[in-house]
Motif scaffolding. Sequence first.
Motif, PDB file in Angstrom:
ATOM      1  N   VAL A 223       0.837  -1.198   0.000  1.00 31.38           N
ATOM      2  CA  VAL A 223       0.000   0.000   0.000  1.00 31.38           C
ATOM      3  C   VAL A 223       0.875   1.251   0.000  1.00 31.38           C
ATOM      4  CG1 VAL A 223      -1.631   1.374   1.346  1.00 31.38           C
ATOM      5  CG2 VAL A 223      -2.008  -1.070   1.061  1.00 31.38           C
ATOM      6  N   SER A 224       1.944   1.235   0.790  1.00 33.01           N
ATOM      7  CA  SER A 224       2.847   2.385   0.841  1.00 33.01           C
ATOM      8  C   SER A 224       3.457   2.671  -0.522  1.00 33.01           C
ATOM      9  CB  SER A 224       3.955   2.137   1.872  1.00 33.01           C
ATOM     10  OG  SER A 224       3.411   1.951   3.165  1.00 33.01           O
ATOM     11  N   ALA A 225       3.788   1.594  -1.255  1.00 33.37           N
ATOM     12  CA  ALA A 225       4.335   1.769  -2.602  1.00 33.37           C
ATOM     13  C   ALA A 225       3.270   2.320  -3.554  1.00 33.37           C
ATOM     14  CB  ALA A 225       4.872   0.436  -3.115  1.00 33.37           C
ATOM     15  N   LYS A 226       2.022   1.936  -3.336  1.00 34.11           N
ATOM     16  CA  LYS A 226       0.937   2.364  -4.217  1.00 34.11           C
ATOM     17  C   LYS A 226       0.523   3.803  -3.953  1.00 34.11           C
ATOM     18  CE  LYS A 226      -3.924   1.171  -5.271  1.00 34.11           C
ATOM     19  NZ  LYS A 226      -3.784   1.082  -6.741  1.00 34.11           N
ATOM     20  N   PHE A 227       0.311   4.147  -2.655  1.00 37.31           N
ATOM     21  CA  PHE A 227      -0.211   5.456  -2.287  1.00 37.31           C
ATOM     22  C   PHE A 227       0.875   6.477  -1.974  1.00 37.31           C
ATOM     23  CE2 PHE A 227      -4.469   3.618  -0.530  1.00 37.31           C
ATOM     24  CZ  PHE A 227      -4.965   3.531  -1.813  1.00 37.31           C
ATOM     25  N   GLY A 228       2.048   6.012  -1.546  1.00 37.64           N
ATOM     26  CA  GLY A 228       3.049   6.926  -1.003  1.00 37.64           C
ATOM     27  C   GLY A 228       2.629   7.371   0.394  1.00 37.64           C
ATOM     28  N   TYR A 229       3.560   8.011   1.087  1.00 38.78           N
ATOM     29  CA  TYR A 229       3.239   8.492   2.445  1.00 38.78           C
ATOM     30  C   TYR A 229       2.753   9.933   2.388  1.00 38.78           C
ATOM     31  CZ  TYR A 229       5.921   4.398   3.962  1.00 38.78           C
ATOM     32  OH  TYR A 229       6.385   3.125   4.166  1.00 38.78           O
ATOM     33  N   PRO A 230       1.825  10.326   3.271  1.00 42.21           N
ATOM     34  CA  PRO A 230       1.125   9.491   4.247  1.00 42.21           C
ATOM     35  C   PRO A 230      -0.110   8.827   3.631  1.00 42.21           C
ATOM     36  CG  PRO A 230       0.444  11.757   4.536  1.00 42.21           C
ATOM     37  CD  PRO A 230       1.468  11.753   3.423  1.00 42.21           C
ATOM     38  N   TRP A 231      -0.635   7.815   4.329  1.00 43.70           N
ATOM     39  CA  TRP A 231      -1.927   7.236   3.983  1.00 43.70           C
ATOM     40  C   TRP A 231      -2.605   6.801   5.280  1.00 43.70           C
ATOM     41  CZ3 TRP A 231      -2.402   1.985   5.213  1.00 43.70           C
ATOM     42  CH2 TRP A 231      -1.212   1.260   5.337  1.00 43.70           C
TER      43      TRP A 231
ATOM     44  N   TYR B 143      -8.542  -1.781   6.200  1.00 48.43           N
ATOM     45  CA  TYR B 143      -8.360  -1.337   4.825  1.00 48.43           C
ATOM     46  C   TYR B 143      -7.496  -0.089   4.838  1.00 48.43           C
ATOM     47  CZ  TYR B 143     -11.962   2.353   5.338  1.00 48.43           C
ATOM     48  OH  TYR B 143     -12.687   3.454   5.726  1.00 48.43           O
ATOM     49  N   ALA B 144      -6.926   0.216   3.681  1.00 45.76           N
ATOM     50  CA  ALA B 144      -6.085   1.393   3.524  1.00 45.76           C
ATOM     51  C   ALA B 144      -6.820   2.412   2.665  1.00 45.76           C
ATOM     52  CB  ALA B 144      -4.762   1.027   2.867  1.00 45.76           C
ATOM     53  N   GLU B 145      -6.648   3.677   3.020  1.00 44.47           N
ATOM     54  CA  GLU B 145      -7.317   4.740   2.274  1.00 44.47           C
ATOM     55  C   GLU B 145      -6.295   5.805   1.907  1.00 44.47           C
ATOM     56  OE1 GLU B 145     -11.548   5.894   3.157  1.00 44.47           O
ATOM     57  OE2 GLU B 145     -10.542   7.701   3.872  1.00 44.47           O
ATOM     58  N   LYS B 146      -6.343   6.247   0.675  1.00 40.40           N
ATOM     59  CA  LYS B 146      -5.441   7.304   0.218  1.00 40.40           C
ATOM     60  C   LYS B 146      -5.677   8.562   1.039  1.00 40.40           C
ATOM     61  CE  LYS B 146      -3.669   9.202  -4.117  1.00 40.40           C
ATOM     62  NZ  LYS B 146      -3.823   9.189  -5.591  1.00 40.40           N
ATOM     63  N   PHE B 147      -4.611   9.205   1.455  1.00 42.91           N
ATOM     64  CA  PHE B 147      -4.732  10.374   2.330  1.00 42.91           C
ATOM     65  C   PHE B 147      -5.356  11.547   1.584  1.00 42.91           C
ATOM     66  CE2 PHE B 147      -3.066  14.195   4.491  1.00 42.91           C
ATOM     67  CZ  PHE B 147      -3.506  13.918   5.786  1.00 42.91           C
ATOM     68  N   CYS B 148      -6.305  12.193   2.249  1.00 40.44           N
ATOM     69  CA  CYS B 148      -6.991  13.341   1.660  1.00 40.44           C
ATOM     70  C   CYS B 148      -6.654  14.588   2.478  1.00 40.44           C
ATOM     71  CB  CYS B 148      -8.494  13.114   1.643  1.00 40.44           C
ATOM     72  SG  CYS B 148      -9.457  14.557   1.133  1.00 40.44           S
ATOM     73  N   PRO B 149      -5.817  15.492   1.964  1.00 41.36           N
ATOM     74  CA  PRO B 149      -5.492  16.717   2.705  1.00 41.36           C
ATOM     75  C   PRO B 149      -6.629  17.733   2.609  1.00 41.36           C
ATOM     76  CG  PRO B 149      -4.348  16.702   0.612  1.00 41.36           C
ATOM     77  CD  PRO B 149      -5.090  15.398   0.690  1.00 41.36           C
ATOM     78  N   PHE B 150      -7.710  17.438   3.310  1.00 43.68           N
ATOM     79  CA  PHE B 150      -8.919  18.257   3.199  1.00 43.68           C
ATOM     80  C   PHE B 150      -8.761  19.587   3.935  1.00 43.68           C
ATOM     81  CE2 PHE B 150      -9.377  15.416   6.827  1.00 43.68           C
ATOM     82  CZ  PHE B 150      -9.815  16.253   7.829  1.00 43.68           C
ATOM     83  N   GLN B 151      -9.537  20.570   3.522  1.00 39.51           N
ATOM     84  CA  GLN B 151      -9.507  21.877   4.183  1.00 39.51           C
ATOM     85  C   GLN B 151     -10.552  21.986   5.286  1.00 39.51           C
ATOM     86  OE1 GLN B 151     -11.197  25.293   1.953  1.00 39.51           O
ATOM     87  NE2 GLN B 151     -11.136  23.983   0.144  1.00 39.51           N
ATOM     88  N   CYS B 152     -11.631  21.216   5.185  1.00 39.67           N
ATOM     89  CA  CYS B 152     -12.605  21.185   6.280  1.00 39.67           C
ATOM     90  C   CYS B 152     -13.513  19.985   6.085  1.00 39.67           C
ATOM     91  CB  CYS B 152     -13.424  22.479   6.345  1.00 39.67           C
ATOM     92  SG  CYS B 152     -14.658  22.660   5.044  1.00 39.67           S
ATOM     93  N   GLU B 153     -14.296  19.696   7.116  1.00 33.63           N
ATOM     94  CA  GLU B 153     -15.279  18.616   7.060  1.00 33.63           C
ATOM     95  C   GLU B 153     -16.685  19.213   7.115  1.00 33.63           C
ATOM     96  OE1 GLU B 153     -14.335  14.831   9.293  1.00 33.63           O
ATOM     97  OE2 GLU B 153     -12.932  16.191  10.290  1.00 33.63           O
TER      98      GLU B 153
END
Length: 313
Positions: free
Chosen positions: A139-147, A183-193
């Motif tokens: 997963v780290s190879a697929k998504f890169g850090y962070p995830w 499960y692994a999820e691609k990191f989302c650098p969101f601005q708000c929720e």
Amino acid sequence: MSPKPVIGLLGGGQLGRMLCQAAAPLDVEIAILDAENAPAKQINDNSRNINGSYKDAAKIKELASHCSVLSVETEHVDTTVLEEIATTTKVSVCPSWKTLRLIQDKYEQKAYLASKGIPVAESVAIEGGDAMYASLKAVSAKFGYPWMLKARKDSYDGRGNLKISNEADLERAVAEFGKFSCYAEKFCPFQCELSVLVIRTEDDDGRTKQLLPYPAVETVHEDNICSRVYLPPRATPAAVCERAQQVASSVVDKLWGRGIFAVELFVTQDNEILVNEIAPRPHNSGHLFIEAVPYMSQYKAQLTSILDETLPP
């Protein structure tokens, strides 16, 4: 004259207590399955209440025998017994056991939403046991850090999540999450929720009859708890808030059963909307709607929808 419906509620905590407060002036009777001194029972003392665990199949069946409709305060319930009740008795389960079962597994939830064209962060299942470390490396190879590493079940309010920022975090992940299905999820650098409540009703064939979204609110979480809610959101353009309502309504349209649903969303740096997760019940982000909208609180909406009564146009 048909008999007055009785709603059976699995769980009698804070949300159940507020549901009972909304039910009283409507003359709607609620029977609660929970511990003897549960908060909702303190203001809703009646002969139909049952003491015990809302995860106990026998107790759930006992509750159903006194009710015309079963609903939930929490999604962490036994969907097998709810499926049996819904398919072999005249008791309605709202929302549907199918919705509850899907939402209980967050990976299946995301995969289902993605298959329906709903915008979600990319995710992959993680192998457990001895293969977990290798799976995390892949997963780290697929998504890169962070995830993000997330538990598939029994996680809520940010619990059951671990941010994987570098290779050193992989050992910690195996130690802390090795016994869980993940499960692994691609990191989302969101601005708000954002959070959007949506009322859903359906016809006798299970097709959506009406969807009524509330205004989008901004939520702020501290120590894994929703601590503040802003209406309107502080820095989110109105067009993005409208888009959030549209996405949330589309999500709820693809679920099953009557009730109120909270759809939690991320606003990305580019003002795109991604669905984070769904709560098939009243939600902490909706408490302000007891007073902040002219038509009805989320609790009155829950009662009105599951009893299939008329909603505002």
